[in-house]
Design a protein around this motif. Structure first.
Motif, PDB file in Angstrom:
ATOM      1  N   THR A  58       0.927  -1.398   0.070  1.00 48.71           N
ATOM      2  CA  THR A  58      -0.069   0.038  -0.072  1.00 48.71           C
ATOM      3  C   THR A  58       0.895   1.359   0.220  1.00 48.71           C
ATOM      4  O   THR A  58       0.482   2.154  -0.719  1.00 48.71           O
ATOM      5  CB  THR A  58      -0.967   0.080   1.155  1.00 48.71           C
ATOM      6  OG1 THR A  58      -1.904  -1.179   1.120  1.00 48.71           O
ATOM      7  CG2 THR A  58      -1.960   1.318   1.275  1.00 48.71           C
ATOM      8  N   CYS A  59       2.010   1.220   0.741  1.00 47.99           N
ATOM      9  CA  CYS A  59       2.961   2.292   0.932  1.00 47.99           C
ATOM     10  C   CYS A  59       3.466   2.590  -0.481  1.00 47.99           C
ATOM     11  O   CYS A  59       3.638   3.771  -1.028  1.00 47.99           O
ATOM     12  CB  CYS A  59       3.915   1.972   1.803  1.00 47.99           C
ATOM     13  SG  CYS A  59       3.407   2.159   3.744  1.00 47.99           S
ATOM     14  N   ILE A  60       3.928   1.598  -1.271  1.00 52.53           N
ATOM     15  CA  ILE A  60       4.559   1.917  -2.524  1.00 52.53           C
ATOM     16  C   ILE A  60       3.513   2.540  -3.468  1.00 52.53           C
ATOM     17  O   ILE A  60       3.921   3.386  -4.317  1.00 52.53           O
ATOM     18  CB  ILE A  60       4.838   0.353  -3.000  1.00 52.53           C
ATOM     19  CG1 ILE A  60       6.017  -0.027  -2.257  1.00 52.53           C
ATOM     20  CG2 ILE A  60       5.419   0.339  -4.457  1.00 52.53           C
ATOM     21  CD1 ILE A  60       6.597  -1.400  -2.536  1.00 52.53           C
ATOM     22  N   GLN A  61       2.303   2.050  -3.482  1.00 54.14           N
ATOM     23  CA  GLN A  61       1.227   2.546  -4.407  1.00 54.14           C
ATOM     24  C   GLN A  61       1.158   4.215  -4.130  1.00 54.14           C
ATOM     25  O   GLN A  61       0.837   4.679  -4.708  1.00 54.14           O
ATOM     26  CB  GLN A  61       0.111   1.864  -4.404  1.00 54.14           C
ATOM     27  CG  GLN A  61       0.071   0.214  -4.722  1.00 54.14           C
ATOM     28  CD  GLN A  61       0.500   0.239  -6.214  1.00 54.14           C
ATOM     29  OE1 GLN A  61      -0.093   0.996  -7.299  1.00 54.14           O
ATOM     30  NE2 GLN A  61       1.719  -0.325  -6.678  1.00 54.14           N
TER      31      GLN A  61
ATOM     32  N   LYS B 207      14.560  -1.791   1.709  1.00 57.95           N
ATOM     33  CA  LYS B 207      15.009  -2.791   0.567  1.00 57.95           C
ATOM     34  C   LYS B 207      13.623  -2.755  -0.485  1.00 57.95           C
ATOM     35  O   LYS B 207      13.880  -2.638  -1.696  1.00 57.95           O
ATOM     36  CB  LYS B 207      15.089  -4.231   1.234  1.00 57.95           C
ATOM     37  CG  LYS B 207      16.445  -4.127   2.085  1.00 57.95           C
ATOM     38  CD  LYS B 207      16.491  -5.569   2.716  1.00 57.95           C
ATOM     39  CE  LYS B 207      17.704  -5.508   3.704  1.00 57.95           C
ATOM     40  NZ  LYS B 207      17.854  -6.902   4.516  1.00 57.95           N
ATOM     41  N   ASP B 208      12.509  -2.814   0.235  1.00 58.91           N
ATOM     42  CA  ASP B 208      11.383  -2.716  -0.364  1.00 58.91           C
ATOM     43  C   ASP B 208      11.277  -1.509  -1.566  1.00 58.91           C
ATOM     44  O   ASP B 208      10.848  -1.633  -2.771  1.00 58.91           O
ATOM     45  CB  ASP B 208      10.242  -2.976   0.196  1.00 58.91           C
ATOM     46  CG  ASP B 208       9.982  -4.170   0.951  1.00 58.91           C
ATOM     47  OD1 ASP B 208      10.726  -5.058   0.458  1.00 58.91           O
ATOM     48  OD2 ASP B 208       9.520  -4.239   2.166  1.00 58.91           O
ATOM     49  N   LEU B 209      11.510  -0.383  -0.844  1.00 57.73           N
ATOM     50  CA  LEU B 209      11.332   1.094  -1.571  1.00 57.73           C
ATOM     51  C   LEU B 209      12.586   1.094  -2.830  1.00 57.73           C
ATOM     52  O   LEU B 209      12.076   1.571  -3.737  1.00 57.73           O
ATOM     53  CB  LEU B 209      11.664   2.191  -0.561  1.00 57.73           C
ATOM     54  CG  LEU B 209      10.735   2.813   0.276  1.00 57.73           C
ATOM     55  CD1 LEU B 209      10.833   3.807   1.060  1.00 57.73           C
ATOM     56  CD2 LEU B 209       9.345   2.831  -0.490  1.00 57.73           C
ATOM     57  N   ARG B 210      13.717   0.576  -2.568  1.00 58.43           N
ATOM     58  CA  ARG B 210      14.708   0.693  -3.514  1.00 58.43           C
ATOM     59  C   ARG B 210      14.366  -0.334  -4.428  1.00 58.43           C
ATOM     60  O   ARG B 210      14.855  -0.034  -5.877  1.00 58.43           O
ATOM     61  CB  ARG B 210      16.059   0.221  -3.080  1.00 58.43           C
ATOM     62  CG  ARG B 210      16.830   1.374  -2.008  1.00 58.43           C
ATOM     63  CD  ARG B 210      17.901   0.943  -1.133  1.00 58.43           C
ATOM     64  NE  ARG B 210      18.445   2.041  -0.631  1.00 58.43           N
ATOM     65  CZ  ARG B 210      19.514   2.075   0.421  1.00 58.43           C
ATOM     66  NH1 ARG B 210      19.833   0.729   0.575  1.00 58.43           N
ATOM     67  NH2 ARG B 210      20.032   2.789   1.050  1.00 58.43           N
TER      68      ARG B 210
ATOM     69  N   ALA C  99      14.094   1.765  -8.207  1.00 55.25           N
ATOM     70  CA  ALA C  99      15.451   1.930  -8.438  1.00 55.25           C
ATOM     71  C   ALA C  99      15.713   3.121  -9.323  1.00 55.25           C
ATOM     72  O   ALA C  99      16.944   3.559  -9.171  1.00 55.25           O
ATOM     73  CB  ALA C  99      15.687   0.526  -9.090  1.00 55.25           C
ATOM     74  N   LYS C 100      14.948   3.491 -10.474  1.00 53.18           N
ATOM     75  CA  LYS C 100      15.184   4.312 -11.431  1.00 53.18           C
ATOM     76  C   LYS C 100      14.454   5.743 -11.104  1.00 53.18           C
ATOM     77  O   LYS C 100      14.582   6.395 -12.129  1.00 53.18           O
ATOM     78  CB  LYS C 100      14.872   3.850 -12.844  1.00 53.18           C
ATOM     79  CG  LYS C 100      15.676   2.414 -13.161  1.00 53.18           C
ATOM     80  CD  LYS C 100      15.196   1.858 -14.519  1.00 53.18           C
ATOM     81  CE  LYS C 100      15.998   0.756 -14.976  1.00 53.18           C
ATOM     82  NZ  LYS C 100      15.636   0.165 -16.401  1.00 53.18           N
ATOM     83  N   ASN C 101      13.767   5.901 -10.228  1.00 53.26           N
ATOM     84  CA  ASN C 101      13.083   7.133  -9.926  1.00 53.26           C
ATOM     85  C   ASN C 101      13.998   8.205  -9.238  1.00 53.26           C
ATOM     86  O   ASN C 101      14.417   7.793  -8.099  1.00 53.26           O
ATOM     87  CB  ASN C 101      11.769   6.661  -9.491  1.00 53.26           C
ATOM     88  CG  ASN C 101      11.050   8.148  -9.282  1.00 53.26           C
ATOM     89  OD1 ASN C 101      11.521   9.225  -9.318  1.00 53.26           O
ATOM     90  ND2 ASN C 101       9.819   7.989  -9.645  1.00 53.26           N
ATOM     91  N   ILE C 102      14.546   9.016  -9.555  1.00 49.34           N
ATOM     92  CA  ILE C 102      15.637  10.103  -9.032  1.00 49.34           C
ATOM     93  C   ILE C 102      14.845  11.091  -8.094  1.00 49.34           C
ATOM     94  O   ILE C 102      15.372  11.672  -7.243  1.00 49.34           O
ATOM     95  CB  ILE C 102      16.230  10.921  -9.904  1.00 49.34           C
ATOM     96  CG1 ILE C 102      15.359  11.815 -10.919  1.00 49.34           C
ATOM     97  CG2 ILE C 102      17.217  10.078 -10.947  1.00 49.34           C
ATOM     98  CD1 ILE C 102      16.158  12.820 -11.601  1.00 49.34           C
ATOM     99  N   ALA C 103      13.512  11.089  -8.012  1.00 43.53           N
ATOM    100  CA  ALA C 103      12.803  11.846  -7.088  1.00 43.53           C
ATOM    101  C   ALA C 103      12.644  11.055  -5.821  1.00 43.53           C
ATOM    102  O   ALA C 103      12.246  11.840  -4.925  1.00 43.53           O
ATOM    103  CB  ALA C 103      11.646  12.288  -7.647  1.00 43.53           C
ATOM    104  N   LEU C 104      12.957   9.846  -5.684  1.00 41.84           N
ATOM    105  CA  LEU C 104      12.878   9.192  -4.451  1.00 41.84           C
ATOM    106  C   LEU C 104      14.096   8.879  -3.816  1.00 41.84           C
ATOM    107  O   LEU C 104      15.014   8.224  -4.566  1.00 41.84           O
ATOM    108  CB  LEU C 104      12.012   8.077  -4.319  1.00 41.84           C
ATOM    109  CG  LEU C 104      11.689   7.121  -3.167  1.00 41.84           C
ATOM    110  CD1 LEU C 104      10.210   6.946  -2.967  1.00 41.84           C
ATOM    111  CD2 LEU C 104      12.866   6.084  -2.802  1.00 41.84           C
TER     112      LEU C 104
END
Length: 370
Positions: free
Chosen positions: A303-306, A335-338, A342-347
């Motif tokens: 849910t957090c990732i969405q 680890k889950d966020l990365r 992985a390719k989003n520079i805004a995070l």
């Protein structure tokens, strides 16, 4: 003389800046600097600075002032008179530290230079600074549209009474050029608040006092740097365990709570706060979340990732997640966020194992200049 003093002062400030750079990591990790001294200043201890003093020459006994002694001994005695009291309490000379007050703006500049942080590009149509004209007094010249009739009348009446030409039976007041008074104005810059930082912190049982202190220190320095980039800055604070709520700054830094962890509650509240108060087209929005990485369930992490993907990243200049190492946390969330972004520079993610890692974490969060 004034020029020489200014040169000496400028040189001294450069020495101070150099010493701060050498010990920047130590100063940033100090919790007592988070409470600024006075109006936007902090006290920096400078024990390494040697105060200039006169020293003896090496003319081998020729001239005045020669004899037994060492450089720095008091003049007119062997140094035994007035010696410090003997005993355990005062046997050794204590260390002496010079404290220098430095503004937070200057510290932010030094930190930016040392960490190689780029200046942040503004976003939206609002300027970072607005200006407002304010009438502050009177002057002798100006456009007729700004003539102050009351002040002009008083000047003319005073002049005619002084000259004896004023007739109470026929009170006609005729101002001349010297009587005219005009309103004067001053243009004051007024900060345009168009940037907001939303801090989120996990206050569940696995986040101890040491972890919260790290969050407190890092949040302060992130805030200091962003305030050097924006003339006005809003801050919002969210704490969460299994539920989330918006709190005042003092509560954010000092709260002691326990319970389970549901990170999605903070992200939902953050998204609602942005929708209610901060239009992403007009605001530079920065969100920082600090946790030990221990979430309630795999489903809540999904849910957090969405929420991050669809609600927060499209609205924020940058979303930063700082994971503070805790003996009670699993550390899985980073680890889950990365993996998901992985390719989003805004995070931007950062691992903070101790206070020594705060400086590196700040660099990771702010080096993009978003």
């Amino acid at each position: 003389m004034i020029s020489r003093i200014e040169q000496d002062h400028s040189r001294f400030r450069e020495i101070i800046r150099g010493k701060i750079r050498q010990n920047l990591r130590k100063y940033i990790s100090r919790g007592d600097m988070v409470a600024p001294k006075g109006q936007g200043t902090v006290a920096i201890p400078m024990p390494q600075i040697n105060i200039p003093r006169f020293v003896h020459g090496d003319n081998s006994g020729q001239g005045v002032g020669q004899g037994d002694g060492e450089p720095g001994d008091p003049v007119g005695g062997s140094g035994k008179d007035g010696q410090g009291g003997a005993g355990k309490a005062g046997e050794q000379e204590g260390g002496k530290a010079l404290e220098v007050e430095v503004t937070l703006e200057e510290l932010a500049q030094i930190m930016g230079e040392e960490l190689g942080l780029p200046n942040i590009q503004p976003k939206g149509t609002h300027s970072l600074e607005t200006r407002k004209d304010r009438y502050v007094g009177l002057r002798n010249t100006g456009p007729e549209s700004l003539r102050n009739f009351k002040a002009t009348y008083k000047r003319a009446l005073r002049r005619q009474v002084a000259m004896g030409s004023y007739d109470p039976a026929r009170p006609v007041i005729v101002p001349i050029r010297e009587d005219r008074r005009y309103r004067s104005w001053r243009t004051d810059p007024r900060p345009q608040t168009n940037a907001v930082i939303i801090y989120m912190m996990d206050v569940s049982g696995s986040m101890g006092d040491e972890q919260k202190e790290i969050v407190r220190i890092e949040s302060f320095w992130i805030d200091t740097w962003l305030r050097s980039q924006y003339k006005g800055l809003e801050s919002r604070y969210i704490i969460h365990d299994a539920t989330a709520r918006v709190v005042e700054r003092d509560v954010f830094f000092r709260t002691r709570e326990s319970g389970g962890t549901m990170i999605s509650s903070a992200y939902k509240l953050c998204a609602e706060l942005i929708d209610a108060e901060f239009n992403p087209e007009q605001w530079n929005i920065y969100a920082f979340h600090f946790s030990d990485g221990d979430n309630w369930s795999v489903d809540d992490t999904a849910t957090c990732i969405q929420l991050v993907k669809h609600q927060l990243l499209p609205k924020c200049n940058q979303f930063g997640y700082g994971q503070v190492e805790s003996p009670y946390g699993s550390g899985q969330f980073i680890k889950d966020l990365r993996s998901a972004f992985a390719k989003n520079i805004a995070l931007v993610t950062s691992e903070i194992k101790s206070k020594d890692d705060i400086m590196d974490s700040i660099r990771e969060f702010l080096k993009g200049g978003r």
